[in-house]
Enzyme design. Structure first.
Site, PDB file in Angstrom:
ATOM      1  CG  ASP A  11      -1.756   1.234   1.399  1.00  0.00           C
ATOM      2  OD1 ASP A  11      -2.381   1.614   0.390  1.00  0.00           O
ATOM      3  OD2 ASP A  11      -1.799   1.834   2.492  1.00  0.00           O
ATOM      4  N   GLY A  44      -2.802   9.271  -3.076  1.00  0.00           N
ATOM      5  CA  GLY A  44      -4.102   9.725  -3.581  1.00  0.00           C
ATOM      6  C   GLY A  44      -4.124  11.115  -4.175  1.00  0.00           C
ATOM      7  CB  CYS A  74      -3.171   0.653  -2.366  1.00  0.00           C
ATOM      8  SG  CYS A  74      -3.117   2.427  -2.681  1.00  0.00           S
ATOM      9  CG  ASN A  75      -9.557   0.974  -2.756  1.00  0.00           C
ATOM     10  OD1 ASN A  75     -10.529   0.359  -3.168  1.00  0.00           O
ATOM     11  ND2 ASN A  75      -9.146   0.839  -1.507  1.00  0.00           N
ATOM     12  CB  THR A  76      -4.770   5.216  -4.619  1.00  0.00           C
ATOM     13  OG1 THR A  76      -5.707   5.644  -3.639  1.00  0.00           O
ATOM     14  CG2 THR A  76      -4.284   6.393  -5.421  1.00  0.00           C
ATOM     15  CB  CYS A 193      -9.151   4.866   0.981  1.00  0.00           C
ATOM     16  SG  CYS A 193      -7.469   5.192   1.575  1.00  0.00           S
ATOM     17  CB  THR A 194      -6.592  -0.132   2.507  1.00  0.00           C
ATOM     18  OG1 THR A 194      -5.474   0.617   1.975  1.00  0.00           O
ATOM     19  CG2 THR A 194      -7.095  -1.091   1.450  1.00  0.00           C
ATOM     20  CG  HIS A 195      -4.559   4.923   4.726  1.00  0.00           C
ATOM     21  ND1 HIS A 195      -4.070   4.493   3.522  1.00  0.00           N
ATOM     22  CD2 HIS A 195      -3.480   5.305   5.452  1.00  0.00           C
ATOM     23  CE1 HIS A 195      -2.745   4.622   3.514  1.00  0.00           C
ATOM     24  NE2 HIS A 195      -2.363   5.110   4.668  1.00  0.00           N
TER      25      HIS A 195
HETATM   26  N1  DGL Z   1      -4.659   3.290   1.095  1.00  0.00           N
HETATM   27  C1  DGL Z   1      -4.775   3.789  -0.206  1.00  0.00           C
HETATM   28  C2  DGL Z   1      -6.069   3.363  -0.887  1.00  0.00           C
HETATM   29  O1  DGL Z   1      -6.605   2.326  -0.589  1.00  0.00           O
HETATM   30  C3  DGL Z   1      -4.330   5.164  -0.582  1.00  0.00           C
HETATM   31  C4  DGL Z   1      -3.999   6.198   0.414  1.00  0.00           C
HETATM   32  C5  DGL Z   1      -3.125   7.319  -0.157  1.00  0.00           C
HETATM   33  O2  DGL Z   1      -1.914   7.145  -0.128  1.00  0.00           O
HETATM   34  O3  DGL Z   1      -3.634   8.347  -0.613  1.00  0.00           O
HETATM   35  O4  DGL Z   1      -6.559   4.036  -1.762  1.00  0.00           O
END
Ligand code: DGL
EC number: 5.1.1.3
Length: 264
Positions: A11, A44, A74-76, A193-195
């Site tokens: 991620d 992001g 990480c979706n991004t 977003c995984t965060h």
């Molecule tokens: N955790 C990430 C996601 O799932 C991205 C967070 C980032 O770095 O902006 O999209």
């Protein structure tokens, strides 16, 4: 594929640890190598090209370490790089996308032949919500549902800076993003977003009980299991699983925060 080889999970930073938690719970025999790119977080607000380059560097590192599969937790990074990574490498590359389908499928009630339109907020990074991959996902659902896109970059920064426990700061930030909605009329919020998965309890505090809080971690791990099984690549049942945490930010602060989030 050597079934005893590890799985690489990465991620932009610490968010993917929420996926590792799920993986360790559901696939306890697997060895997981986690790489968080906190030195370059957040992804992001970067350009797709930048995120693609960073993602390739990480997958290259995993390949050198002999992984049997990669999970882009990480979706991004998935939006920016999954197709290119799959073209470049012949190991399974599992991506993530906001779990919009789960949210919209809640409108299919067996006792009612009509789909009940869902009002869904997708919380994600600006890049995820801007990319073509998400536009295509929206196209599948927005004629039957009302979907609101809410970029929440500050929620990434709060996790990375170790302030997730600061209740006032978090609630203030959430109110800043979500007070514009009539939350009593929202059916679900998708944590894209995984965060954001680490904020589940805060979202529960923000939202009325009837609104669901949905993330894609369980589905991603399930998908990984199906793919590995189809290739005969699941770790043997007598194997002991493990998680190794690595990060591009070598500070003890990040190492301690990573361990804390894994244990949470
Ligand atoms: N955790 C990430 C996601 O799932 C991205 C967070 C980032 O770095 O902006 O999209």
């Amino acid at each position: 594929m050597a079934s005893t080889a590890p799985i690489g999970v990465f991620d932009s930073g610490l968010g993917g640890i929420s996926v590792v938690r799920q993986l360790a719970k559901d696939m306890p025999h697997e060895r997981v190598l986690y790489f968080g790119d906190s030195a370059n977080a957040p992804y992001g607000v970067k350009s797709p090209d930048q995120v693609q380059r960073l993602s390739f560097d990480i997958v290259e590192r995993f390949v050198r370490e002999g992984v049997k599969a990669v999970v882009i937790a990480c979706n991004t990074a998935t939006s920016a790089a999954v197709n290119e990574l799959r073209e470049a490498y012949d190991i399974p590359i599992i991506g993530m996308e906001p779990a919009l389908k789960i949210a919209c499928d809640r409108g299919d009630v067996p006792s009612d032949p009509h789909h009940i339109p869902q009002r869904v907020i997708v919380a994600a990074t600006p890049l995820t919500l801007r990319e073509r991959k998400f536009a295509k996902l929206m196209e599948r659902f927005d004629s039957d549902n009302e979907i609101f896109k809410e970029p929440c970059p500050d929620l990434v920064e709060i996790v990375e800076s170790g302030r997730l426990g600061d209740h006032d700061l978090v609630m203030r930030t959430l109110h800043g993003y979500f007070d514009q909605y009539d939350l009593d009329r929202i059916d679900s919020v998708v944590l894209g977003c995984t965060h954001f998965v680490f904020y589940r309890d805060y979202f529960r505090e923000l939202l009325p009980e009837r609104a669901a809080v949905i993330d894609g971690n369980e589905g991603t791990v399930r998908h990984l299991g199906v793919v590995l099984e189809s290739l005969g690549g699941l770790a043997p049942e007598d194997a002991t699983g493990s998680v190794e945490l690595a990060n591009s930010d070598p500070s003890e602060r990040i190492a301690a925060l990573s361990r804390e989030l894994l244990a949470a």
